[in-house]
Design a protein around this motif. Structure first.
Motif, PDB file in Angstrom:
ATOM      1  N   VAL A 143     -19.889 -20.996 -11.674  1.00  0.00           N
ATOM      2  CA  VAL A 143     -18.764 -21.716 -11.075  1.00  0.00           C
ATOM      3  C   VAL A 143     -18.073 -22.554 -12.147  1.00  0.00           C
ATOM      4  O   VAL A 143     -18.672 -23.490 -12.698  1.00  0.00           O
TER       5      VAL A 143
ATOM      6  N   ASP B 142     -14.947 -24.813 -12.411  1.00  0.00           N
ATOM      7  CA  ASP B 142     -13.920 -25.495 -11.618  1.00  0.00           C
ATOM      8  C   ASP B 142     -12.988 -26.303 -12.520  1.00  0.00           C
ATOM      9  O   ASP B 142     -12.978 -27.539 -12.491  1.00  0.00           O
TER      10      ASP B 142
ATOM     11  N   ILE C 210     -16.905 -17.560 -10.022  1.00  0.00           N
ATOM     12  CA  ILE C 210     -15.735 -18.233  -9.455  1.00  0.00           C
ATOM     13  C   ILE C 210     -15.104 -19.094 -10.545  1.00  0.00           C
ATOM     14  O   ILE C 210     -15.788 -19.907 -11.185  1.00  0.00           O
TER      15      ILE C 210
ATOM     16  N   THR D 217     -11.595 -21.587 -11.253  1.00  0.00           N
ATOM     17  CA  THR D 217     -10.373 -22.202 -10.720  1.00  0.00           C
ATOM     18  C   THR D 217      -9.554 -22.785 -11.871  1.00  0.00           C
ATOM     19  O   THR D 217     -10.109 -23.342 -12.823  1.00  0.00           O
TER      20      THR D 217
ATOM     21  N   LEU E 228     -13.635 -14.028  -9.293  1.00  0.00           N
ATOM     22  CA  LEU E 228     -12.483 -14.530  -8.548  1.00  0.00           C
ATOM     23  C   LEU E 228     -11.822 -15.628  -9.363  1.00  0.00           C
ATOM     24  O   LEU E 228     -12.450 -16.643  -9.678  1.00  0.00           O
TER      25      LEU E 228
ATOM     26  N   ASP F 201      -8.850 -18.323  -9.173  1.00  0.00           N
ATOM     27  CA  ASP F 201      -7.945 -18.963  -8.217  1.00  0.00           C
ATOM     28  C   ASP F 201      -7.073 -19.993  -8.930  1.00  0.00           C
ATOM     29  O   ASP F 201      -7.584 -20.849  -9.660  1.00  0.00           O
TER      30      ASP F 201
ATOM     31  N   SER G  25      -4.611 -15.944  -6.003  1.00  0.00           N
ATOM     32  CA  SER G  25      -5.939 -15.548  -6.483  1.00  0.00           C
ATOM     33  C   SER G  25      -5.901 -14.133  -7.033  1.00  0.00           C
ATOM     34  O   SER G  25      -5.097 -13.300  -6.600  1.00  0.00           O
TER      35      SER G  25
ATOM     36  N   VAL H 171     -10.060 -15.650   1.008  1.00  0.00           N
ATOM     37  CA  VAL H 171      -9.714 -16.900   0.329  1.00  0.00           C
ATOM     38  C   VAL H 171      -8.505 -17.542   0.994  1.00  0.00           C
ATOM     39  O   VAL H 171      -8.499 -18.744   1.302  1.00  0.00           O
TER      40      VAL H 171
ATOM     41  N   ILE I 274      -8.172 -21.615   2.108  1.00  0.00           N
ATOM     42  CA  ILE I 274      -7.959 -22.345   0.865  1.00  0.00           C
ATOM     43  C   ILE I 274      -7.263 -23.685   1.076  1.00  0.00           C
ATOM     44  O   ILE I 274      -7.574 -24.683   0.401  1.00  0.00           O
TER      45      ILE I 274
ATOM     46  N   TYR J 136     -13.863 -24.910  -0.877  1.00  0.00           N
ATOM     47  CA  TYR J 136     -15.279 -24.530  -0.862  1.00  0.00           C
ATOM     48  C   TYR J 136     -15.525 -23.435   0.177  1.00  0.00           C
ATOM     49  O   TYR J 136     -16.179 -22.423  -0.109  1.00  0.00           O
TER      50      TYR J 136
ATOM     51  N   TYR K  60     -13.902 -20.013  -0.982  1.00  0.00           N
ATOM     52  CA  TYR K  60     -14.638 -19.271  -2.005  1.00  0.00           C
ATOM     53  C   TYR K  60     -15.935 -18.698  -1.424  1.00  0.00           C
ATOM     54  O   TYR K  60     -16.315 -17.572  -1.732  1.00  0.00           O
TER      55      TYR K  60
ATOM     56  N   CYS L 213     -15.148 -15.657   0.618  1.00  0.00           N
ATOM     57  CA  CYS L 213     -14.896 -14.495  -0.250  1.00  0.00           C
ATOM     58  C   CYS L 213     -16.211 -13.901  -0.748  1.00  0.00           C
ATOM     59  O   CYS L 213     -16.400 -12.678  -0.723  1.00  0.00           O
TER      60      CYS L 213
END
Length: 309
Positions: free
Chosen positions: A56, A58, A88, A90, A147, A149, A158, A182, A186, A191, A194, A197
């Protein structure tokens, strides 16, 4: 005598339709063999020691620390189920220009995006992040999905990048559904979006892997059903013919012939155009693998697709 006739008729029909039963038998053997091979084939093991442990990233601060940790734990469970990495990422960037966050160019191994098209830029960023971090459950650039985003105003959306077994099973339909998972949440909760997904990807992969050995089963059923129905119908017609006596056509011991003739009155041909319509909406069935098939700048085969919102 009557039983012998029926038995012989049935035998003849089975001979007539033997090709159907042979084909069905061959398909049955292939299906059973595929099921046995699938059951005996060991699942891919985690064989990649070059990838990072992080799942992750972020960069856009969409998640709390607790949510990030919860996603990591959930991803670890799902990866074991589908034998594929799940990542994931972002960002909050105008991807149609140079990335503004000084940490991002190095993270994505790109000094500049190199495209003014949103879809192309998002695709390249997602593929680069996957490739240059050596993701892949079974090997470098092996099984996995990423993914990406973007929450930047005016460029929100995304992109899903697939590789390895996810690339094999995810077609355009599956990619769209993962992205809709998503989109649905979103704005309410990143949270939840994601996680939704990840859940869809995991469920779809499990269903696809389980159903693979049954590929030929529908064709077996079609062949058997068509052959049996046709045989039964023709047996019934044959029985009706056998019960027809000659004296049904005789009246007063003399043949009775009805006078029937066709009279051609006129020819009137009517042509009518049948309108058809098509829709660009979502499909109701799976499309198979390799959705958005392409090669990344590092030469790795990826699938993928994106949604702007």
């Amino acid at each position: 005598m009557e039983k012998d006739i029926k038995r012989e008729a049935l035998r003849q029909y089975f001979i007539y339709f033997k090709i159907w039963f042979i084909i069905a038998g061959i398909l049955a053997v292939i299906t059973i063999g595929a099921a046995v091979v699938h059951a005996l084939t060991p699942k891919p093991v985690r064989g990649n020691s070059q990838e990072p442990t992080e799942r992750v990233y972020d960069y856009a601060d969409m998640l709390t620390d607790e949510e990030e940790q919860s996603l990591r734990e959930y991803i670890a469970e799902c990866e074991e189920k589908i034998q594929a990495d799940i990542v994931i990422v972002t960002i909050s960037e105008s991807v149609e220009y140079d990335l503004q966050d000084p940490d991002l160019p190095e993270a994505f191994h790109a000094k500049e995006v190199g495209s003014t098209d949103w879809s192309t830029a998002m695709r390249d960023l997602a593929d680069n992040f996957y490739d240059y971090n050596n993701y892949g459950y079974n090997k470098v650039h092996g099984n996995g999905v990423l993914l990406l985003d973007n929450s930047y105003e005016g460029q929100k959306g995304s992109w899903l990048s697939t590789c390895g077994n996810v690339y094999d099973y995810f077609g355009d339909y599956e990619i769209d559904q993962a992205l809709y998972a998503v989109d649905d949440y979103i704005d309410e909760s990143p949270y939840r979006a994601y996680k939704n997904c990840i859940s869809y990807v995991t469920r779809t992969m499990e269903e696809s892997q389980e159903s693979m050995p049954m590929t030929f089963a529908p064709w077996i059923l079609v062949g058997l059903v068509v052959a049996l129905i046709y045989a039964v119908v023709n047996l019934h017609q044959n029985k009706a013919k056998d019960t027809t006596a000659t004296n049904q056509y005789v009246e007063g011991k003399k043949p009775k012939i009805n006078d029937t003739r066709d009279q051609y009155l006129r020819k009137n041909v009517v042509t009518r155009r049948i309108e058809t319509s098509s829709s660009s909406g979502g499909s109701s069935h799976r499309s198979g693998g390799h959705g958005g098939s392409h090669r990344s700048s590092s030469g790795v085969s990826h699938g993928g697709g994106g949604h702007r919102r």
